[in-house]
Design a protein around this motif. Structure first.
Motif, short mmCIF file in Angstrom:
data_model
loop_
_atom_site.label_atom_id
_atom_site.label_comp_id
_atom_site.label_asym_id
_atom_site.label_seq_id
_atom_site.Cartn_x
_atom_site.Cartn_y
_atom_site.Cartn_z
N LEU A 70 -8.84 -5.56 -0.57
CA LEU A 70 -8.97 -4.44 -1.49
C LEU A 70 -10.06 -4.74 -2.52
O LEU A 70 -9.82 -5.42 -3.51
CB LEU A 70 -7.63 -4.18 -2.20
CG LEU A 70 -6.43 -3.96 -1.30
CD1 LEU A 70 -5.15 -3.83 -2.11
CD2 LEU A 70 -6.63 -2.74 -0.40
N PRO A 71 -11.26 -4.23 -2.29
CA PRO A 71 -12.38 -4.53 -3.18
C PRO A 71 -12.08 -4.21 -4.65
O PRO A 71 -11.61 -3.12 -4.96
CB PRO A 71 -13.50 -3.63 -2.66
CG PRO A 71 -13.10 -3.25 -1.28
CD PRO A 71 -11.61 -3.30 -1.24
N GLY A 72 -12.31 -5.19 -5.51
CA GLY A 72 -12.13 -4.99 -6.94
C GLY A 72 -10.71 -5.12 -7.44
O GLY A 72 -10.46 -4.96 -8.63
N CYS A 73 -9.77 -5.43 -6.57
CA CYS A 73 -8.37 -5.57 -6.99
C CYS A 73 -8.14 -7.02 -7.41
O CYS A 73 -7.93 -7.90 -6.58
CB CYS A 73 -7.42 -5.17 -5.87
SG CYS A 73 -5.69 -5.06 -6.39
N LEU A 74 -8.19 -7.26 -8.72
CA LEU A 74 -8.07 -8.59 -9.31
C LEU A 74 -7.10 -8.55 -10.48
O LEU A 74 -6.94 -7.53 -11.14
CB LEU A 74 -9.42 -9.07 -9.85
CG LEU A 74 -10.59 -9.15 -8.90
CD1 LEU A 74 -11.88 -9.32 -9.68
CD2 LEU A 74 -10.40 -10.30 -7.95
N THR A 75 -6.49 -9.70 -10.75
CA THR A 75 -5.68 -9.85 -11.95
C THR A 75 -5.54 -11.35 -12.21
O THR A 75 -6.16 -12.17 -11.53
CB THR A 75 -4.30 -9.16 -11.82
OG1 THR A 75 -3.66 -9.14 -13.10
CG2 THR A 75 -3.42 -9.81 -10.79
N GLU A 76 -4.72 -11.70 -13.19
CA GLU A 76 -4.50 -13.10 -13.51
C GLU A 76 -3.14 -13.26 -14.16
O GLU A 76 -2.47 -12.27 -14.47
CB GLU A 76 -5.59 -13.62 -14.45
CG GLU A 76 -5.62 -12.89 -15.78
CD GLU A 76 -6.75 -13.34 -16.68
OE1 GLU A 76 -7.46 -14.30 -16.33
OE2 GLU A 76 -6.92 -12.73 -17.74
N GLY A 77 -2.75 -14.50 -14.37
CA GLY A 77 -1.50 -14.79 -15.05
C GLY A 77 -1.49 -16.22 -15.53
O GLY A 77 -2.13 -17.09 -14.91
N ASP A 78 -0.79 -16.49 -16.62
CA ASP A 78 -0.72 -17.85 -17.15
C ASP A 78 0.05 -18.78 -16.22
O ASP A 78 -0.29 -19.94 -16.08
CB ASP A 78 -0.07 -17.85 -18.54
CG ASP A 78 -0.96 -17.21 -19.59
OD1 ASP A 78 -2.20 -17.21 -19.40
OD2 ASP A 78 -0.43 -16.70 -20.59
N SER A 79 1.10 -18.26 -15.59
CA SER A 79 1.90 -19.05 -14.65
C SER A 79 1.83 -18.38 -13.28
O SER A 79 1.39 -17.23 -13.16
CB SER A 79 3.36 -19.11 -15.11
OG SER A 79 3.94 -17.82 -15.05
N LEU A 80 2.28 -19.09 -12.25
CA LEU A 80 2.31 -18.49 -10.92
C LEU A 80 3.22 -17.27 -10.91
O LEU A 80 2.88 -16.23 -10.34
CB LEU A 80 2.77 -19.51 -9.87
CG LEU A 80 2.87 -18.99 -8.44
CD1 LEU A 80 1.53 -18.46 -7.95
CD2 LEU A 80 3.40 -20.07 -7.52
N ARG A 81 4.35 -17.37 -11.57
CA ARG A 81 5.29 -16.23 -11.63
C ARG A 81 4.63 -15.01 -12.28
O ARG A 81 4.72 -13.90 -11.78
CB ARG A 81 6.55 -16.63 -12.39
CG ARG A 81 7.57 -15.51 -12.49
CD ARG A 81 8.82 -15.98 -13.24
NE ARG A 81 9.77 -14.92 -13.41
CZ ARG A 81 10.70 -14.58 -12.54
NH1 ARG A 81 10.80 -15.24 -11.41
NH2 ARG A 81 11.52 -13.59 -12.78
N GLU A 82 3.97 -15.23 -13.41
CA GLU A 82 3.29 -14.12 -14.09
C GLU A 82 2.16 -13.57 -13.23
O GLU A 82 1.95 -12.36 -13.16
CB GLU A 82 2.74 -14.58 -15.44
CG GLU A 82 2.08 -13.46 -16.22
CD GLU A 82 1.53 -13.90 -17.57
OE1 GLU A 82 0.78 -13.11 -18.17
OE2 GLU A 82 1.84 -15.02 -18.01
N ALA A 83 1.44 -14.45 -12.54
CA ALA A 83 0.36 -14.01 -11.65
C ALA A 83 0.91 -13.12 -10.53
O ALA A 83 0.31 -12.10 -10.19
CB ALA A 83 -0.38 -15.21 -11.07
N LEU A 84 2.07 -13.49 -9.97
CA LEU A 84 2.68 -12.68 -8.91
C LEU A 84 3.17 -11.34 -9.45
O LEU A 84 3.02 -10.31 -8.78
CB LEU A 84 3.83 -13.45 -8.26
CG LEU A 84 3.41 -14.58 -7.32
CD1 LEU A 84 4.59 -15.48 -6.98
CD2 LEU A 84 2.77 -14.02 -6.07
N GLU A 85 3.74 -11.33 -10.64
CA GLU A 85 4.17 -10.07 -11.26
C GLU A 85 2.97 -9.16 -11.50
O GLU A 85 3.00 -7.96 -11.20
CB GLU A 85 4.90 -10.34 -12.57
CG GLU A 85 6.26 -10.98 -12.39
CD GLU A 85 6.88 -11.46 -13.69
OE1 GLU A 85 6.22 -11.40 -14.76
OE2 GLU A 85 8.04 -11.90 -13.65
N ASN A 86 1.90 -9.75 -12.03
CA ASN A 86 0.68 -8.97 -12.29
C ASN A 86 0.02 -8.52 -10.99
O ASN A 86 -0.60 -7.45 -10.94
CB ASN A 86 -0.30 -9.78 -13.13
CG ASN A 86 0.21 -10.02 -14.54
OD1 ASN A 86 1.15 -9.37 -14.99
ND2 ASN A 86 -0.39 -10.98 -15.23
N ALA A 87 0.15 -9.33 -9.93
CA ALA A 87 -0.41 -8.97 -8.63
C ALA A 87 0.24 -7.70 -8.11
O ALA A 87 -0.43 -6.80 -7.59
CB ALA A 87 -0.24 -10.11 -7.64
#
Length: 188
Positions: A70-87
């Protein structure tokens, strides 16, 4: 009748969300399975199972998330859990906008490796996407499906629109019959 409708909804939910909660189940390659383009309205059949996100730990801390399909679909998170939630939130938002604008939605390709985690969008995006995908696979127009359901095309269009789709159990049962969807309800 109600039991059959519940089975219909459950099957849709089960086919759309295969994981169990935010942290999900570990995949064969060590990733995590989460629950929870061009113009043309093309939708790939496999999209309802989610997309693979590549999550990499950053040197300065935190985790970067990108969806290679998915071009341009990016996010981040401080922890892996937060990264997955944000994903999940980023994926849902990307798909919401693509469906709303009638953009092509690329198929999700299976990704292997510890950095890849399967992410399923929110139900308010997943259900309309499943309905849209099933209609496209059958080669039907919105008008044809609306006629088969005995509703207006405008009412049917809402079923394929994230944020506006709120089908009743009876409607989901009828959609299952018209679009060849098997819907089941399963306890978590």
């Amino acid at each position: 009748m109600l039991n059959r409708a519940l089975e219909t909804v459950a099957g849709l939910v089960e086919s759309l969300q295969k994981g169990r909660g935010i942290t999900g189940a570990t995949t064969q390659r060590g990733g995590t399975e989460m629950t929870g383009g061009r113009k043309g309205s093309t939708v790939a059949a496999s999209n309802t199972g989610g997309y693979y996100a590549r999550i990499r730990k950053q040197r300065g801390g935190g985790h970067l998330v990108e969806f290679p399909d998915l071009p341009g679909c990016l996010t981040e998170g401080d922890s892996l859990r937060e990264a997955l939630e944000n994903a999940r939130e980023a994926l849902s938002g990307w798909l919401f906008v693509a469906i709303k604008h009638g953009d092509e939605i690329p198929a999700s390709r299976i990704r292997r490796g510890r950095d890849y985690h399967q992410v399923v969008p929110d139900l308010d995006v997943t259900i309309p996407l499943a309905i849209l995908s099933a209609r496209k696979r059958r080669g039907l127009t919105q008008q044809q499906v609306a006629h088969a359901l005995g509703i207006s095309q405008q009412a049917y269009r809402k079923l394929e629109m994230p944020g506006r789709s709120n089908p009743t159990l009876k409607t989901l049962e009828r959609l299952g019959g018209v679009l060849g969807l098997e819907l089941q309800l399963k306890a978590a």
